[in-house]
Design a protein around this motif. Structure first.
Motif, mmCIF file in Angstrom:
data_model
loop_
_atom_site.group_PDB
_atom_site.id
_atom_site.type_symbol
_atom_site.label_atom_id
_atom_site.label_comp_id
_atom_site.label_asym_id
_atom_site.label_seq_id
_atom_site.Cartn_x
_atom_site.Cartn_y
_atom_site.Cartn_z
ATOM 1 N N GLN C 104 0.715 -1.487 -0.260
ATOM 2 C CA GLN C 104 -0.354 0.300 -0.341
ATOM 3 C C GLN C 104 0.750 1.369 -0.306
ATOM 4 O OE1 GLN C 104 -3.356 0.182 2.439
ATOM 5 N NE2 GLN C 104 -3.039 1.689 3.134
ATOM 6 N N GLU C 106 1.773 4.204 1.181
ATOM 7 C CA GLU C 106 1.982 5.622 2.170
ATOM 8 C C GLU C 106 2.723 6.224 2.275
ATOM 9 O OE1 GLU C 106 0.211 5.060 4.890
ATOM 10 O OE2 GLU C 106 -0.257 2.814 5.044
ATOM 11 N N PRO C 107 1.744 7.984 2.481
ATOM 12 C CA PRO C 107 0.790 8.099 2.515
ATOM 13 C C PRO C 107 -0.508 7.116 1.802
ATOM 14 C CG PRO C 107 0.863 10.194 2.527
ATOM 15 C CD PRO C 107 2.360 9.216 1.639
ATOM 16 N N PRO C 108 -1.482 6.654 2.257
ATOM 17 C CA PRO C 108 -3.079 6.730 1.368
ATOM 18 C C PRO C 108 -3.530 7.429 0.192
ATOM 19 C CG PRO C 108 -3.627 7.362 3.707
ATOM 20 C CD PRO C 108 -1.942 7.492 3.989
ATOM 21 N N LEU C 110 -4.789 8.715 -3.095
ATOM 22 C CA LEU C 110 -5.696 9.044 -4.641
ATOM 23 C C LEU C 110 -5.329 9.405 -5.778
ATOM 24 C CD1 LEU C 110 -9.439 8.612 -2.663
ATOM 25 C CD2 LEU C 110 -8.097 6.640 -3.347
ATOM 26 N N MET C 121 -3.654 16.869 -2.066
ATOM 27 C CA MET C 121 -2.727 15.148 -1.603
ATOM 28 C C MET C 121 -2.458 14.926 -3.112
ATOM 29 S SD MET C 121 -1.920 13.611 1.407
ATOM 30 C CE MET C 121 -2.332 11.709 1.170
ATOM 31 N N GLU C 122 -2.225 15.787 -3.705
ATOM 32 C CA GLU C 122 -2.015 15.661 -5.443
ATOM 33 C C GLU C 122 -0.806 15.187 -5.474
ATOM 34 O OE1 GLU C 122 -2.889 18.777 -4.066
ATOM 35 O OE2 GLU C 122 -4.238 19.996 -5.154
ATOM 36 N N CYS C 126 3.677 15.878 -2.699
ATOM 37 C CA CYS C 126 5.224 14.987 -2.157
ATOM 38 C C CYS C 126 6.343 15.024 -3.136
ATOM 39 C CB CYS C 126 4.696 14.505 -1.565
ATOM 40 S SG CYS C 126 4.018 14.277 -0.714
ATOM 41 N N HIS C 127 6.048 14.795 -4.332
ATOM 42 C CA HIS C 127 6.955 13.702 -5.644
ATOM 43 C C HIS C 127 7.141 14.911 -5.999
ATOM 44 C CE1 HIS C 127 6.517 9.952 -4.611
ATOM 45 N NE2 HIS C 127 4.511 10.249 -4.294
ATOM 46 N N SER C 135 14.625 12.214 2.166
ATOM 47 C CA SER C 135 13.317 11.668 2.747
ATOM 48 C C SER C 135 12.834 10.610 1.853
ATOM 49 C CB SER C 135 12.710 12.665 1.710
ATOM 50 O OG SER C 135 12.440 13.822 0.925
ATOM 51 N N ARG C 136 13.916 9.998 0.908
ATOM 52 C CA ARG C 136 13.383 8.738 0.217
ATOM 53 C C ARG C 136 12.455 8.715 -1.145
ATOM 54 N NH1 ARG C 136 13.202 3.898 4.759
ATOM 55 N NH2 ARG C 136 12.358 3.453 3.230
ATOM 56 N N VAL C 137 11.696 10.115 -1.158
ATOM 57 C CA VAL C 137 10.451 10.806 -1.820
ATOM 58 C C VAL C 137 11.055 9.923 -3.204
ATOM 59 C CG1 VAL C 137 8.490 11.480 -2.640
ATOM 60 C CG2 VAL C 137 9.708 11.825 -0.211
#
Lengths: 753, 159, 238
Positions: C104, C106-108, C110, C121-122, C126-127, C135-137
């Protein structure tokens, strides 16, 4: 104006003794007589300040000192209101100051759900003392008798004439007035506390929502450096060597320092490792990442969670030290018509507060100043002094807001690190724990295996109850042994009311390989999990209703006031006597009855809901929880709705009690569904919220219904008691929904959650 | 301070023009907190998992712990401190009215995320609220009040 | 070698070096479960290749039948398509996956109305435009989900092939466009530069693009629809 009651008030007989041994604001001299308490709120200007908690300024502003740490339980919106109500102050003209760590305030260890229950009476006494003086000088100013006057709405009023004078106008006069002896002070009748017990506003809400509340990492000092520390992956490991070249090459890195290795018993010692100290957090993070450290893993590197589970299993399958005994449970089990056995497992649990540990320290000569989100500022002060080798008098510990704590921030290790680095570097230093640090180097809630056995007679009634519990105790971190003690067992083993003629509880040994700490409700988490799930299993085995069996096992309403009735030698009883805080079966039965009524428990078969029930007494309060679990087509489980009934005796802020119960449901859900810290080769496997999952908003129940019982009983705890019944209620509901009994947490091992 | 590039980075933070000599790779979170002293935005995980660091970049949510400041060059950054004049945003009002916060640490991130939602979706459905806030963790468990407060804020918002 | 069971048997099958030989055998008319009666064709064993490597187009010159050669080239390039670095986002459903085992995200998150996440939460909340190490992203320019029509999760090579060639489902691309896209697109490129300890797709972008080009120039043939679950499936990724 509201009519006032000037009738007889209860005298306060004798001196109350606070938990922790030191009465607030009152000290005993060698002869045992109370020495005059220190006067004066620190840092306040001229005005009336009869003790370190209250100050009335000439302009009328009343300062109330909150000496307990604010970590979301709403203590700053509760205790000051109690003081203000007793004093007669108008909260609109009250400001709350946060106390530094100082023994003069009495117990400041904000732990054990003890802020209200431990300080209620003493704070009232102090406020009542102040009120008495204000009334006296106010009466004198008005030229009337003190007995005809009252303190109300920030004024001393004389109802007969309708005249009054503002507190501010009396401040300087009052300061010159001698204080009455405690025995001469009368508390208000409970009914005159106008706000206590109501749903009160969150005083710091605006600061939170505008970003102005100062948490640990928000403290900024001129010239401050930030440190990030690389710590041994395995508890007790040491630095063998390190290569700092790449770390030093990061722009902004100023120092790379090796911290001293901690020596067991670890207690609150700084955790060792290598610190990268830099101009800002980003440089420190990059520098720490670039550091190459070689570790000697030490003796705990064999710690492996699955293997340790076996150790715990073996431990509960052999007799342990008997700590509770009524009748002869072994014999009764042998001769029972039916016997039920079950074992339950709860893994290590992390605190994972949203704010990772952080502390700021500044050392100048032999003086030290600390700013930290600490639950225990006096312990922090002591630890800082120990690190520096100075007197505690030379150390000030300022308490910031805490971004959650749950027990993690009572430990002063993160303060000790900042102090040490501040001295070594000669600069103010903030030590910032990363989330990885927090999850990997926590003082975890201990891991446990429980073994429960019940013997039933022909009619299904319990004749024997046998409980073995194995877990490495908290005491191990302070040098104590590996066997749970009487003190440990008080949390959910010795104090469980059982209407069963043969009862036995045994403590089984389990050595520790990590720092064990206390997490919100502590051992109650796994003890309540096992006992409540077990009752449900008994009910299922009998084809009976869990609620009925639970009430039957508890027995009739009664107050257990002697250890003999429990079959134990001693009961710590959360620091209170059994006389004052008995194991009150009636109160536990009542919350069970209330919560099952609220949740429509009796209708569940008809409407098809899968409900689970659990109830537990902890921290002197009584909580019962029902949850409703649903399962999607994909198999994913959800808690759809939850009901909580709590009896915490006399409460101060109804809305904060409700919010603590709401939060406890979520907290309990997280531990039931996801909570698990596992070790491999001694090192924690989890590192961030990707592999330590927590409940999120979409997982939260549609509704959490909380009923707080109205009670005039002595105050019980609120911060922790909501947690223990949640996980077992969920497990019981999961059984009702799926037919599958989960005895090992977390549920994610078996289900999609 | 961390060594800067040769040219300063210009951006607007809460309406104020800033010219900063910082490493362009420095995450916006640390620029806000350590350089500009705006400490309302929090560090909770550093890996975009918890949302405590959420701010607006030209009105859209970014997780500042992993947004390099270079991305904000020439653009508008809004933090919790700049969301409103003195806490008057409907979300802030609703949060206060319903007593949403417990420890308060996650709430700036929750509010900033909810603010972006309300701007796009003035009357969000409960599902939309959950989807947009799914990434904001609250360890204290204020979720049920957060949901209610977003709806209340929608009511409080004029028009 | 462990198979990632959640994505169906195809993923594992296509990534195992020894399995490719098996596939070719199955693709030959007679070697399947008796659906035709053509004379038996010998199974062609292609050289083994390490799980992280891609066979070069020249290797497939050993396949005499042109249609078979073309479809074998596709089967090889499909090892990239079905690698977690690609298939984690090329999903049918509402949420991408992450990690090596279709975990899954993380974070969740859609998909949202435009495949770019929902408000607040586009994807690009984060990316970033490049990978972040601390930050491993992971990141690349234009980070977002491909449309549902480009879902590859759990699909057999035959389905993938048809899907890739279909302009309705491939973003209105002709074959030449597909070659170009494989060679140049930054999100495609990311598959081989995924950052932080993430296993890259097999081979390199250049090698992948070469295979795509070779497949196109050899007639862009699609493998036959597979009608049996292959034995000895394995995976090369972890």
């Amino acid at each position: 104006m509201r009519a006032m009651q000037l009738g007889r008030r209860p005298f306060l007989a004798g001196l109350p003794v606070a938990l922790g041994g030191l009465a607030i604001g009152l000290r005993s001299d060698a002869a045992g007589a109370a020495a005059p308490p220190p006067r004066g709120v620190r840092g306040a200007g001229a005005g009336f300040s009869p003790n370190v908690f209250l100050h009335v300024a000439p302009d009328g502003w009343v300062s109330v000192v909150c000496h307990r740490s604010e970590m979301g339980q709403g203590v700053r919106s509760s205790l000051p209101v109690l003081l203000a109500d007793e004093l007669g102050a108008d909260m609109a003209r009250v400001r709350v100051l946060q106390a530094d760590g100082d023994a003069v305030y009495g117990d400041q260890n904000t732990d054990g759900s003890s802020s209200v229950r431990g300080h209620y009476d003493q704070l009232r006494l102090l406020a009542a003392t102040a009120r008495t003086v204000l009334v006296r000088v106010g009466a004198r100013r008005l030229g009337v008798k003190a007995a005809e006057c009252e303190a109300l709405d920030h004024r001393v009023v004389h109802p007969r004439s309708g005249r009054s004078v503002d507190f501010g106008g009396l401040a300087l006069l009052a300061e010159r007035e001698p204080l009455p002896a405690p025995g001469a002070v009368q508390l208000r009748p409970q009914a005159e506390l106008r706000h206590v017990g109501e749903a009160l506003p969150l005083l710091d809400a605006k600061a939170y929502v505008t970003g102005s509340a100062v948490f640990g990492a928000d403290v900024r000092l001129p010239g401050m450096l930030t440190a990030v520390i690389a710590r041994s992956p395995v508890v007790g490991g040491r630095v063998l060597g390190f290569d700092e070249a790449a770390a030093r090459a990061v722009p902004g890195v100023r120092h790379v320092l090796r911290l001293p290795d901690p020596q067991p018993p670890y207690a609150f010692q700084p955790w060792g490792g290598v610190a990268v100290v830099a101009d800002d957090t980003w440089a420190a993070l990059r520098g720490s990442r670039a550091l190459m450290v070689r570790w000697d893993a030490g003796s705990n590197q064999s710690y492996d969670s699955p293997a340790y589970r076996e150790t715990l299993r073996q431990a509960v399958r052999s007799p342990g030290t008997v700590l509770r005994k009524l009748g002869d449970a072994d014999k009764a089990l042998e001769s029972a018509v039916q016997r039920i056995d079950a074992e339950y497992y709860v893994p290590h649990l992390p605190h994972a507060p949203m704010e990772p540990p952080v502390a700021v320290a500044q050392v100048t000569g032999d003086r030290c100043e600390v700013w930290a989100p600490t639950q225990n500022p006096q312990a922090a002060r002591k630890e800082a002094a120990r690190v520096l080798g100075v007197s505690e008098q030379n150390v000030s510990v300022h308490v910031t807001f805490l971004g959650g704590a749950f027990g993690r921030k009572s430990k002063a290790d993160f303060v000790a690190e900042a102090v040490w680095l501040a001295r070594e570097t000669g600069a103010p230093v903030r030590v910032q724990w990363t989330r990885e640090d927090d999850l990997r180097h926590d003082y975890y809630n201990t891991v446990s295996q429980q073994r429960l056995s019940a013997g039933l007679d022909a009619s299904g009634k319990l004749v024997a109850w046998h409980h073995r519990s194995a877990f490495p105790p908290i005491g191990t971190v302070f040098g104590g042994g590996a066997r749970p003690s009487l003190g440990d067992f008080q949390q959910g083993v010795l104090d469980v009311a059982l209407d069963v003629p043969n009862v036995q509880a045994e403590a089984c040994e389990a050595p520790a390989h990590v720092r064990i700490g206390w997490l919100r409700s502590v051992y109650n988490i796994f003890h309540a999990f096992s006992t409540n799930c077990f009752i449900d299993e008994i009910a299922v085995a009998r084809g009976a209703d869990c609620r009925d069996v639970m009430l039957e096992v508890l027995g009739p309403p009664r107050q257990i006031t002697t250890v003999a009735e429990l079959g134990v030698e001693q009961l710590r009883n959360y620091g209170a006597s059994l006389e004052e805080y008995p194991v009150d079966v009636g109160r536990l039965r009542h919350v069970i009855e209330r919560v099952t009524e609220l949740s429509g428990w009796s209708e569940r078969r008809r409407d098809g809901r899968a409900l689970g029930l659990a109830a537990h007494r902890s921290f002197l309060s009584y909580v019962a929880v029902v949850v409703s679990v649903v399962q999607a087509e994909s198999g994913k489980l959800r808690v759809d709705e939850a009901w909580v009934a709590i009896d915490a005796g006399r409460i101060v802020n109804l809305d904060r009690v409700r919010s603590q119960m709401e939060g406890s449901v979520i907290f309990g859900m997280s531990l039931a569904f996801h909570g698990s810290i596992t070790m491999r080769a001694g090192a924690t496997e989890q590192s961030n919220f990707r592999d330590l999952r927590l409940v999120r908003v979409a997982d939260a129940p549609r509704a959490i219904h909380v009923e707080v019982q109205k009670s005039e009983a002595r105050s019980g705890g609120v911060g922790e008691p909501g947690v223990p019944p949640v996980a077992p209620a969920i497990a019981n509901a999961v059984f009702a929904r799926t037919g599958q009994r989960v005895r090992d947490l977390p549920l994610s091992r078996v289900f999609v959650v | 301070m961390t060594e800067a590039t040769s040219s300063p980075i210009q951006l607007r933070v809460n309406g104020v023009e800033r010219e900063l000599r910082v490493d362009p790779d420095m995450p916006l979170l640390w620029v806000l907190r350590d350089v500009l002293g705006l400490t309302g935005t929090k560090y909770g995980c550093g890996q975009a998992l918890c949302g405590a660091c959420s701010v607006h970049l030209d009105g859209a949510v970014v997780r500042s712990c992993c947004t390099p400041v270079r991305r904000a060059e020439g653009r508008d950054v809004t933090t919790i401190e700049g969301l409103s004049e003195d806490g008057t945003h409907p979300l802030q009002q609703a949060w206060i009215e319903l007593g949403v916060p417990q420890c308060g640490f996650c709430q700036a991130g929750q509010i900033m995320t909810a603010a972006a939602l309300l701007r796009k979706q003035p009357k969000p459905s409960p599902e939309q609220v959950e989807q947009s806030l799914a990434g904001n963790l609250c360890r204290c468990g204020t979720y049920t009040r957060i949901r209610a407060a977003v709806q209340r804020a929608a009511e409080l918002t004029k028009g | 070698m462990r198979c990632s069971s959640q994505t169906g048997p195809w993923l594992g099958a296509l990534c195992g070096p020894c399995c490719l030989a098996l596939w070719l055998a199955c693709a030959a008319p007679v070697a399947t479960q008796g659906t035709t009666e053509s004379p038996a064709a010998p199974a062609i064993a292609l050289p083994e290749v390490a799980p992280g490597a891609l066979r070069a187009p020249a290797v497939f010159d050993a396949v005499p039948d042109p249609a078979q050669r073309s479809s074998a080239l596709f089967t090889e390039l499909a090892r990239v398509l079905l690698h977690p670095r690609c298939v984690n986002c090329h999903v049918e459903g509402d949420s991408p996956a992450q990690g090596a085992h279709f975990e899954q995200h993380e974070p969740p998150v859609l998909r949202g109305p435009e495949d770019r996440g929902v408000v607040g939460m586009e994807c690009e909340s984060c990316h970033q435009d490049r990978n972040l190490e601390l930050s491993r992203v992971p990141g690349a320019v234009g980070w977002r989900l491909p449309p549902r029509a480009m879902a590859w999760q759990g699909k057999a090579p035959s389905e993938l092939c048809a899907q890739l060639k279909d302009p309705v489902r491939n973003g209105q691309r002709g074959l030449a466009d597909i070659v170009e896209h494989s060679r140049r697109d930054p999100l495609v490129a990311w598959g081989w530069q995924p950052g932080f300890e993430r296993q890259p797709a097999p081979g390199s972008q250049a090698e992948f693009a070469a295979l795509v080009a070779a497949w196109v120039s050899s007639g862009a043939q699609c493998p036959e629809a597979e009608d049996a679950v292959p034995v000895n499936i394995g995976a090369n990724h972890d």
